[in-house]
Design a protein around this motif. Structure first.
Motif, PDB file in Angstrom:
ATOM      1  N   MET A 111       0.856  -1.188   0.000  1.00 54.90           N
ATOM      2  CA  MET A 111       0.000   0.000   0.000  1.00 54.90           C
ATOM      3  C   MET A 111       0.889   1.233   0.000  1.00 54.90           C
ATOM      4  SD  MET A 111      -3.020  -1.072   2.698  1.00 54.90           S
ATOM      5  CE  MET A 111      -3.899   0.453   2.341  1.00 54.90           C
ATOM      6  N   ASP A 112       0.723   2.117  -1.001  1.00 52.11           N
ATOM      7  CA  ASP A 112       1.516   3.335  -1.140  1.00 52.11           C
ATOM      8  C   ASP A 112       0.819   4.450  -0.354  1.00 52.11           C
ATOM      9  OD1 ASP A 112       3.214   5.337  -1.912  1.00 52.11           O
ATOM     10  OD2 ASP A 112       2.481   5.463  -3.977  1.00 52.11           O
ATOM     11  N   LEU A 113       1.424   4.864   0.763  1.00 52.25           N
ATOM     12  CA  LEU A 113       0.821   5.849   1.659  1.00 52.25           C
ATOM     13  C   LEU A 113       1.823   6.959   1.950  1.00 52.25           C
ATOM     14  CD1 LEU A 113      -0.505   3.228   4.258  1.00 52.25           C
ATOM     15  CD2 LEU A 113      -1.848   4.251   2.405  1.00 52.25           C
ATOM     16  N   ASP A 114       1.336   8.055   2.515  1.00 49.23           N
ATOM     17  CA  ASP A 114       2.305   9.026   3.002  1.00 49.23           C
ATOM     18  C   ASP A 114       2.701   8.650   4.426  1.00 49.23           C
ATOM     19  OD1 ASP A 114       0.472  10.158   4.878  1.00 49.23           O
ATOM     20  OD2 ASP A 114      -0.292  11.542   3.378  1.00 49.23           O
ATOM     21  N   SER A 115       3.714   9.333   4.941  1.00 50.45           N
ATOM     22  CA  SER A 115       4.287   8.935   6.228  1.00 50.45           C
ATOM     23  C   SER A 115       3.263   8.994   7.356  1.00 50.45           C
ATOM     24  CB  SER A 115       5.482   9.828   6.559  1.00 50.45           C
ATOM     25  OG  SER A 115       6.108   9.416   7.758  1.00 50.45           O
ATOM     26  N   ASP A 116       2.456  10.044   7.378  1.00 49.05           N
ATOM     27  CA  ASP A 116       1.457  10.165   8.444  1.00 49.05           C
ATOM     28  C   ASP A 116       0.453   9.018   8.384  1.00 49.05           C
ATOM     29  OD1 ASP A 116       2.593  12.451   9.454  1.00 49.05           O
ATOM     30  OD2 ASP A 116       1.289  13.818   8.359  1.00 49.05           O
TER      31      ASP A 116
END
Length: 432
Positions: A111-116
């Motif tokens: 899953m490609d997510l941002d850090s938060d």
């Protein structure tokens, strides 16, 4: 300011005590000596330990550390589940196909997510007991991951012995690093054909003889960007270096002009890092959230209206892909940047602990650094941390950039105060 860190840590004390009361900890870990389960759990705790008022740093080794790829593969097949990866880099998606080719019978979902998002999802899953993630990739820039995710049992440490033997132990202190990256000031190579126009952080805030600002400044909003604010916090921690850099640049002592009495908390007097933050906060700045647009702003600048932009090193790709006239400013005094690392973590209590570790080893290049998992991360602006791997796409090696290692303990203890100072002073800025 040390009390600031203790106050922040106390916010998670209840969760830690709850874990202890319930027998929480790394029940998969083996002890490294006598002392029973409590000793084993203590040895494998990273971060701040309330019970002993001490900090525990890596690397730490357990029964997983010496398992080979083949041994982990066999265990992962027995687990039989899908190895779920929460990643902050889309490059991780490119690891899936070669991994499945090399380890048939396993399944991976990235899953490609941002850090938060990575951190918040990991926290929610831990709190609910419904843990989906096995592997997490994110960057710790101010110590929050180290102090707030290890100690609460959200992450558990994994240090493969053979791979770690090729990584500087100082880089293993807070996590298992995947690669290093920095943010640099970019300049326009057409406007400055003889090379970068600045050699010190103090040059960035210089004024012309008529009092006008020397450089147009483009950046993300410092106060809302944890990585950038951590860098400014480091200047306060390393105030002596900032003061010396000023004297070396201008040949005279630094004059202090900020008012430390404006705040309800203690602000150190005559601190060169605080002085720098104050002066920088009063510049005319253009805030741009997108890194590619920051690079474009520098490309569009001229020698008559020179610009500098603070952006991640990877935005240098616009030079070749789009023909931008941009380059990094490196070797700045007192240092160019903080040596931030993207790191890999195992979700505590995950369903596929062996599969998670096998995938982590694969992404790190495996035992000898040749596994295909690291290849997608070999881009300009990323630097391998292994001593048996290089990235020929970079014009300078990691030790040539002028970056320093991040002191999470010192930065974490003052980060909230720095954010308050920046926000307060920025709101007073007559140029914004």
């Amino acid at each position: 300011m040390k009390m600031k860190k203790l106050f922040a840590l106390l916010l998670t004390a209840a969760m830690v005590l709850s874990l202890v009361a319930c027998g929480g900890g790394n029940d998969t870990a083996a002890g490294t000596g006598d002392g029973g389960e409590d000793a084993a759990a203590s040895e494998l705790t990273l971060g701040y330990d309330f019970a002993t008022d001490t900090e525990h740093f890596g690397p730490v080794y357990d029964e997983w550390s010496d398992l080979t790829d083949d041994e982990l593969y066999a265990k992962a097949q027995e687990e039989g589940g899908t190895i779920t990866v929460y990643a902050t880099s889309s490059k991780m998606l490119k690891v899936v196909e070669p991994f499945l080719e090399d380890y048939p019978g396993l399944d991976v979902d990235v899953m490609d997510l941002d850090s938060d998002e990575v951190l918040s999802k990991a926290e929610m899953e831990h709190d609910s007991g419904n843990i989906t993630a096995d592997v997490l990739q994110t960057k710790d820039v101010n110590g929050a991951v180290f102090y707030e995710h290890y100690q609460t049992g959200i992450f558990e440490p994994y240090y493969p012995s053979d791979i770690c033997s090729h990584i500087d132990e100082d880089l293993l202190k807070y996590s298992l690093p995947l690669y290093s990256s920095q943010s640099f000031w970019y300049y326009n190579t057409a406007a400055f054909p003889d090379g970068q126009p600045i050699t010190s952080w103090w040059n960035i805030i210089e004024k012309n003889d008529d009092g006008s600002q020397k450089y147009q400044i483009f950046c993300k909003e410092i106060g809302t960007e944890t990585a950038y604010l951590s860098l400014f916090a480091s200047f306060i921690v390393n105030a002596d270096q900032m003061e010396q850099a000023y004297e070396d640049t201008y040949g005279e002592p630094l004059e202090y002009t900020y008012d430390a009495s404006d705040f309800a908390f203690e602000v150190p007097e005559n601190n060169a890092g605080v002085e720098y933050m104050w002066r920088f906060s009063q510049l005319k700045m253009t805030f741009i959230d997108d890194g590619d647009e920051l690079a474009l702003a520098v490309h569009n600048s001229t020698a008559d209206k020179p610009a500098l932009a603070l952006a991640s090193a990877g935005k240098i790709e616009n030079r070749d892909a789009s023909g931008y006239d941009i380059a990094w400013c490196i070797g700045l005094t007192p240092y160019t940047a903080l040596l931030n690392c993207e790191s890999l973590f195992v979700a505590a209590g995950c369903d596929n602990p062996a599969g998670a570790r096998l995938f982590i080893r694969y992404v790190l290049g495996g035992a000898d650094g040749t596994a295909a998992g690291y290849e997608p991360f070999q881009k300009e602006g990323n630097w391998p941390v292994r001593d048996d791997m290089t990235n020929d796409k970079n014009p300078a090696q990691l030790d040539e950039l002028g970056a320093i290692e991040n002191d999470f303990g010192a930065i974490y203890s003052i980060f909230a105060d720095c954010q308050d100072m920046w926000t307060y002073w920025l709101n007073q800025n007559p140029n914004m």
